[in-house]
Design a protein around this motif. Sequence first.
Motif, PDB file in Angstrom:
ATOM      1  N   LEU B  25       1.017  14.494  -0.928  1.00 51.36           N
ATOM      2  CA  LEU B  25       0.555  14.580   0.465  1.00 51.36           C
ATOM      3  C   LEU B  25      -0.971  14.581   0.520  1.00 51.36           C
ATOM      4  O   LEU B  25      -1.574  13.928   1.377  1.00 51.36           O
ATOM      5  CB  LEU B  25       1.081  15.861   1.109  1.00 51.36           C
ATOM      6  CG  LEU B  25       2.493  15.820   1.678  1.00 51.36           C
ATOM      7  CD1 LEU B  25       2.902  17.197   2.130  1.00 51.36           C
ATOM      8  CD2 LEU B  25       2.561  14.856   2.844  1.00 51.36           C
ATOM      9  N   GLN B  28      -2.338  11.191   0.201  1.00 51.80           N
ATOM     10  CA  GLN B  28      -2.140  10.347   1.376  1.00 51.80           C
ATOM     11  C   GLN B  28      -3.057  10.728   2.510  1.00 51.80           C
ATOM     12  O   GLN B  28      -3.585   9.876   3.215  1.00 51.80           O
ATOM     13  CB  GLN B  28      -0.692  10.473   1.873  1.00 51.80           C
ATOM     14  CG  GLN B  28       0.346   9.953   0.930  1.00 51.80           C
ATOM     15  CD  GLN B  28       1.707  10.352   1.396  1.00 51.80           C
ATOM     16  OE1 GLN B  28       2.156   9.940   2.446  1.00 51.80           O
ATOM     17  NE2 GLN B  28       2.371  11.188   0.624  1.00 51.80           N
ATOM     18  N   VAL B  50       2.796   5.083  -2.347  1.00 48.15           N
ATOM     19  CA  VAL B  50       3.429   5.528  -1.103  1.00 48.15           C
ATOM     20  C   VAL B  50       4.220   4.393  -0.482  1.00 48.15           C
ATOM     21  O   VAL B  50       5.353   4.545  -0.052  1.00 48.15           O
ATOM     22  CB  VAL B  50       2.359   6.052  -0.129  1.00 48.15           C
ATOM     23  CG1 VAL B  50       2.997   6.415   1.184  1.00 48.15           C
ATOM     24  CG2 VAL B  50       1.667   7.251  -0.731  1.00 48.15           C
ATOM     25  N   ILE B  53       7.557   3.962  -2.222  1.00 50.47           N
ATOM     26  CA  ILE B  53       8.605   4.903  -1.806  1.00 50.47           C
ATOM     27  C   ILE B  53       9.176   4.472  -0.458  1.00 50.47           C
ATOM     28  O   ILE B  53      10.377   4.475  -0.228  1.00 50.47           O
ATOM     29  CB  ILE B  53       8.028   6.323  -1.719  1.00 50.47           C
ATOM     30  CG1 ILE B  53       7.690   6.825  -3.124  1.00 50.47           C
ATOM     31  CG2 ILE B  53       9.011   7.269  -1.053  1.00 50.47           C
ATOM     32  CD1 ILE B  53       7.011   8.166  -3.146  1.00 50.47           C
ATOM     33  N   ARG B  54       8.259   4.098   0.436  1.00 48.71           N
ATOM     34  CA  ARG B  54       8.712   3.658   1.761  1.00 48.71           C
ATOM     35  C   ARG B  54       9.579   2.410   1.634  1.00 48.71           C
ATOM     36  O   ARG B  54      10.588   2.260   2.306  1.00 48.71           O
ATOM     37  CB  ARG B  54       7.477   3.399   2.619  1.00 48.71           C
ATOM     38  CG  ARG B  54       7.748   3.230   4.068  1.00 48.71           C
ATOM     39  CD  ARG B  54       6.587   3.705   4.897  1.00 48.71           C
ATOM     40  NE  ARG B  54       6.642   5.137   5.091  1.00 48.71           N
ATOM     41  CZ  ARG B  54       5.597   5.893   5.414  1.00 48.71           C
ATOM     42  NH1 ARG B  54       4.446   5.359   5.586  1.00 48.71           N
ATOM     43  NH2 ARG B  54       5.733   7.179   5.576  1.00 48.71           N
ATOM     44  N   TRP B  56      11.358   1.576  -0.947  1.00 55.54           N
ATOM     45  CA  TRP B  56      12.662   1.952  -1.492  1.00 55.54           C
ATOM     46  C   TRP B  56      13.570   2.494  -0.396  1.00 55.54           C
ATOM     47  O   TRP B  56      14.733   2.131  -0.302  1.00 55.54           O
ATOM     48  CB  TRP B  56      12.490   3.018  -2.578  1.00 55.54           C
ATOM     49  CG  TRP B  56      11.893   2.516  -3.843  1.00 55.54           C
ATOM     50  CD1 TRP B  56      11.762   1.211  -4.235  1.00 55.54           C
ATOM     51  CD2 TRP B  56      11.315   3.299  -4.882  1.00 55.54           C
ATOM     52  NE1 TRP B  56      11.140   1.138  -5.453  1.00 55.54           N
ATOM     53  CE2 TRP B  56      10.856   2.413  -5.887  1.00 55.54           C
ATOM     54  CE3 TRP B  56      11.130   4.662  -5.081  1.00 55.54           C
ATOM     55  CZ2 TRP B  56      10.242   2.842  -7.053  1.00 55.54           C
ATOM     56  CZ3 TRP B  56      10.525   5.089  -6.253  1.00 55.54           C
ATOM     57  CH2 TRP B  56      10.086   4.192  -7.223  1.00 55.54           C
ATOM     58  N   ALA B  57      13.003   3.386   0.405  1.00 51.88           N
ATOM     59  CA  ALA B  57      13.822   4.008   1.460  1.00 51.88           C
ATOM     60  C   ALA B  57      14.327   2.964   2.436  1.00 51.88           C
ATOM     61  O   ALA B  57      15.514   2.942   2.790  1.00 51.88           O
ATOM     62  CB  ALA B  57      12.998   5.066   2.183  1.00 51.88           C
ATOM     63  N   VAL B  58      13.426   2.089   2.837  1.00 50.09           N
ATOM     64  CA  VAL B  58      13.822   1.067   3.813  1.00 50.09           C
ATOM     65  C   VAL B  58      14.821   0.096   3.185  1.00 50.09           C
ATOM     66  O   VAL B  58      15.810  -0.307   3.812  1.00 50.09           O
ATOM     67  CB  VAL B  58      12.581   0.321   4.332  1.00 50.09           C
ATOM     68  CG1 VAL B  58      12.979  -0.849   5.202  1.00 50.09           C
ATOM     69  CG2 VAL B  58      11.697   1.268   5.114  1.00 50.09           C
ATOM     70  N   ALA B  60      16.927   0.712   0.866  1.00 55.32           N
ATOM     71  CA  ALA B  60      18.226   1.354   0.673  1.00 55.32           C
ATOM     72  C   ALA B  60      18.998   1.481   1.972  1.00 55.32           C
ATOM     73  O   ALA B  60      20.227   1.420   1.989  1.00 55.32           O
ATOM     74  CB  ALA B  60      18.033   2.740   0.055  1.00 55.32           C
ATOM     75  N   VAL B  61      18.272   1.670   3.067  1.00 56.89           N
ATOM     76  CA  VAL B  61      18.945   1.991   4.330  1.00 56.89           C
ATOM     77  C   VAL B  61      19.146   0.764   5.210  1.00 56.89           C
ATOM     78  O   VAL B  61      20.198   0.594   5.826  1.00 56.89           O
ATOM     79  CB  VAL B  61      18.141   3.081   5.080  1.00 56.89           C
ATOM     80  CG1 VAL B  61      18.679   3.288   6.477  1.00 56.89           C
ATOM     81  CG2 VAL B  61      18.196   4.388   4.293  1.00 56.89           C
ATOM     82  N   SER B 142      14.071   6.023  12.785  1.00 57.74           N
ATOM     83  CA  SER B 142      13.660   6.875  11.663  1.00 57.74           C
ATOM     84  C   SER B 142      14.651   8.001  11.452  1.00 57.74           C
ATOM     85  O   SER B 142      14.712   8.593  10.383  1.00 57.74           O
ATOM     86  CB  SER B 142      12.285   7.465  11.936  1.00 57.74           C
ATOM     87  OG  SER B 142      12.383   8.451  12.947  1.00 57.74           O
ATOM     88  N   VAL B 149      10.131   5.994  15.613  1.00 55.41           N
ATOM     89  CA  VAL B 149       9.933   4.614  15.165  1.00 55.41           C
ATOM     90  C   VAL B 149      11.267   3.883  15.198  1.00 55.41           C
ATOM     91  O   VAL B 149      12.330   4.501  15.163  1.00 55.41           O
ATOM     92  CB  VAL B 149       9.328   4.520  13.749  1.00 55.41           C
ATOM     93  CG1 VAL B 149       7.976   5.152  13.686  1.00 55.41           C
ATOM     94  CG2 VAL B 149      10.247   5.136  12.736  1.00 55.41           C
ATOM     95  N   TYR B 151      13.352   0.183  13.720  1.00 58.44           N
ATOM     96  CA  TYR B 151      13.336  -0.880  12.713  1.00 58.44           C
ATOM     97  C   TYR B 151      13.913  -2.145  13.338  1.00 58.44           C
ATOM     98  O   TYR B 151      14.949  -2.106  14.003  1.00 58.44           O
ATOM     99  CB  TYR B 151      14.140  -0.474  11.485  1.00 58.44           C
ATOM    100  CG  TYR B 151      13.365   0.488  10.616  1.00 58.44           C
ATOM    101  CD1 TYR B 151      12.500   0.018   9.643  1.00 58.44           C
ATOM    102  CD2 TYR B 151      13.460   1.858  10.811  1.00 58.44           C
ATOM    103  CE1 TYR B 151      11.754   0.888   8.876  1.00 58.44           C
ATOM    104  CE2 TYR B 151      12.714   2.745  10.051  1.00 58.44           C
ATOM    105  CZ  TYR B 151      11.867   2.249   9.077  1.00 58.44           C
ATOM    106  OH  TYR B 151      11.121   3.110   8.331  1.00 58.44           O
ATOM    107  N   ARG B 177       4.121  -1.434  12.862  1.00 59.29           N
ATOM    108  CA  ARG B 177       3.298  -0.610  11.971  1.00 59.29           C
ATOM    109  C   ARG B 177       3.376  -1.131  10.544  1.00 59.29           C
ATOM    110  O   ARG B 177       2.410  -1.621  10.017  1.00 59.29           O
ATOM    111  CB  ARG B 177       3.747   0.840  12.040  1.00 59.29           C
ATOM    112  CG  ARG B 177       2.769   1.777  11.370  1.00 59.29           C
ATOM    113  CD  ARG B 177       3.174   3.210  11.492  1.00 59.29           C
ATOM    114  NE  ARG B 177       2.207   4.073  10.839  1.00 59.29           N
ATOM    115  CZ  ARG B 177       2.171   4.299   9.546  1.00 59.29           C
ATOM    116  NH1 ARG B 177       3.075   3.750   8.761  1.00 59.29           N
ATOM    117  NH2 ARG B 177       1.265   5.084   9.021  1.00 59.29           N
ATOM    118  N   GLN B 185       8.756  -2.035  10.872  1.00 53.07           N
ATOM    119  CA  GLN B 185       8.786  -0.714  11.498  1.00 53.07           C
ATOM    120  C   GLN B 185       7.915  -0.750  12.745  1.00 53.07           C
ATOM    121  O   GLN B 185       6.766  -1.189  12.687  1.00 53.07           O
ATOM    122  CB  GLN B 185       8.251   0.333  10.518  1.00 53.07           C
ATOM    123  CG  GLN B 185       8.398   1.748  10.988  1.00 53.07           C
ATOM    124  CD  GLN B 185       7.650   2.723  10.084  1.00 53.07           C
ATOM    125  OE1 GLN B 185       6.450   2.625   9.900  1.00 53.07           O
ATOM    126  NE2 GLN B 185       8.380   3.646   9.491  1.00 53.07           N
TER     127      GLN B 185
END
Lengths: 173, 439
Positions: B25, B28, B50, B53-54, B56-58, B60-61, B142, B149, B151, B177, B185
């Motif tokens: 944190l 960032q 960073v 990670i974002r 990866w999350a996006v 995956a989902v 989100s 936010v 998607y 963004r 996003q």
Amino acid sequence: MQALIPDYRRDLEIRRYPLLVYVFVPLAALVLQAWLPRLMGRYAYMDLPLLVTIYFAINRRSPIHGTLLGAVLGLMQDGLTQRPIGIHGIANTVVGFLAASIGIRLVIENNLIRMLLNFAFTLLSSALMLFIVGMMLGLSWQVNWVDELLRAGGNAAIGLVVFPFLDRLQTRD
Amino acid sequence: MESFFGRYRNLIVVLAVVLAQVMGLAVQVRKPAVAQGSMPGQTRPEGKGVMLIRLWAVSAVSPFERGFHGVSDDLTGFWNNYVNLQHVRDQNKQLQQTIDRLRLEQAELHEDALQGQRLQALVKFREGYAYATLPAQVIGTSGSNQSRVLYLDKGLDDGLKPDMAVITGDGIVGKVRDVFARTAQVLLINDQTSGAGVVLEKTRIRGILRGNAAGQPQVINILADQRIQPGEQVLTAGGDQIFPRGLPVGAVEKVVRDPERSGFIEVVIKPAADLQHLDEVLVITSLDSKMSPQQQKDLAASEDQKGAEAAELAAEAERKKAAQEMEERLPGLNNPNAPDAGGANPAGTNPAGATPALGQMGPDGKLATNASQLPTPKPIPAKHPDRFSPGVLSDGVTGSGTDTPGQTPNGGETQPKPANPKPISITGAVKPRTSRRVQ
């Protein structure tokens, strides 16, 4: 009160789950958490990844397990937001650790305990996030505590339905 | 030492994990502090880790969200088309009656509609081509109330870039963004970290739009002003280089005091776009005109043609006006017995003299194509001739009528006397028309 404290060997056993459950249940929680607000709008008062963290933490009764699961799920949640990554991560890490630590001392099959745990840990998560954003990061962030209370209540109610379903997925010896 | 780690293993692990995230944190948040001078809500650069990670999350989902979106659409369509058929018979009867009534109305309104459609098409053509937009579907959120936010199902592959404005037909939604390969996003205008320059329509008060804790957009940094009333429309100001100027944002819902600064107020806005139930949005991919060169050429040609027509009409009106004026000034050239052919330009006479109307028959019986072929108008015999009357000799003897005006009987030339003592300049309005027709 006596009924809430484990005094049988069965109450203290560590529950185990197939590996696929550890993969797909958190993933499903993340996906649903991101998708359901589209349908429910502002009434999506829930935090499914946090709920999954609490469930596995108190059932595995392993603080390390709860810590790591909370950290991973929290970081993934942060990945879906525009905020700095780690806010949900730290909150879920702490909640996972505490849930596992408390789970050792309580009868986790009791629905009342589950509800209270879910309610309390959800509020704790909100408070931790407020602390991280407001105090640690120094960013301005207003919190609507009514929404946070509703979110905690929603988690408590959803936990009553989801936890028994997840209980069925555990590995039987 | 081993017993220490064994005894406090859990605590050490949780502290290590938390510490690692705190450090993350800190890394960032250090960068936005450098960019504090930028506009609120502007996209902030982040480290590659960073973003990973974002990503990866996006990654995956978002595939599951995309799948859920498709399945839910299919299920909704299946339910609406095949399952939910209650009261269909009654509805069918009512609809049939409605169709009959509408057909009658349609016949009555047909002519008006045609005209309206033509005008509307023109207006829409101009308006619709103002900005280049890309339609996109909302596939997810989100999942957090603290982060508003969305998607989209479009991303870098479709030409999206950060800081593009996202709108609907009702009003603005937010801005792009982060952009991934097939996902983007969008930061909504009711997020606490968003920012857009807005202006109140009537009072012209400017401010910055951002979300509050309840998820409502509000205009901040405004001094208390009694003129701001609920219902006033709020528009984008255009100064943020993201949203084009004049797009609807919403209407003033209420005005509250700024709890942190006395003398300032916060204007809570009811957004024009339904931010809670968005399905399709438009991303403004370019603030420039999206017309192709050929379309721009056509539009320019159309406008030129429109201008030429207007000029021609103006020339025609001027010519008529000049003819009328000439007619009033030269009543003697009017033949009261002549039929009124052409309004102010009776046949056989040409009040303007130098402005013969084309299309008249020439002496050879053919249609005259220029002024030289037109017959010379014969002067009307005067009732009381004098020496100045055409065709009358100075000694009072009536001539043959073949005498040329301006010629004396003894063959000497005199200066021709103008028929009109006050010459009127009308040639400029007529000559170009004549020459253009001839060409």
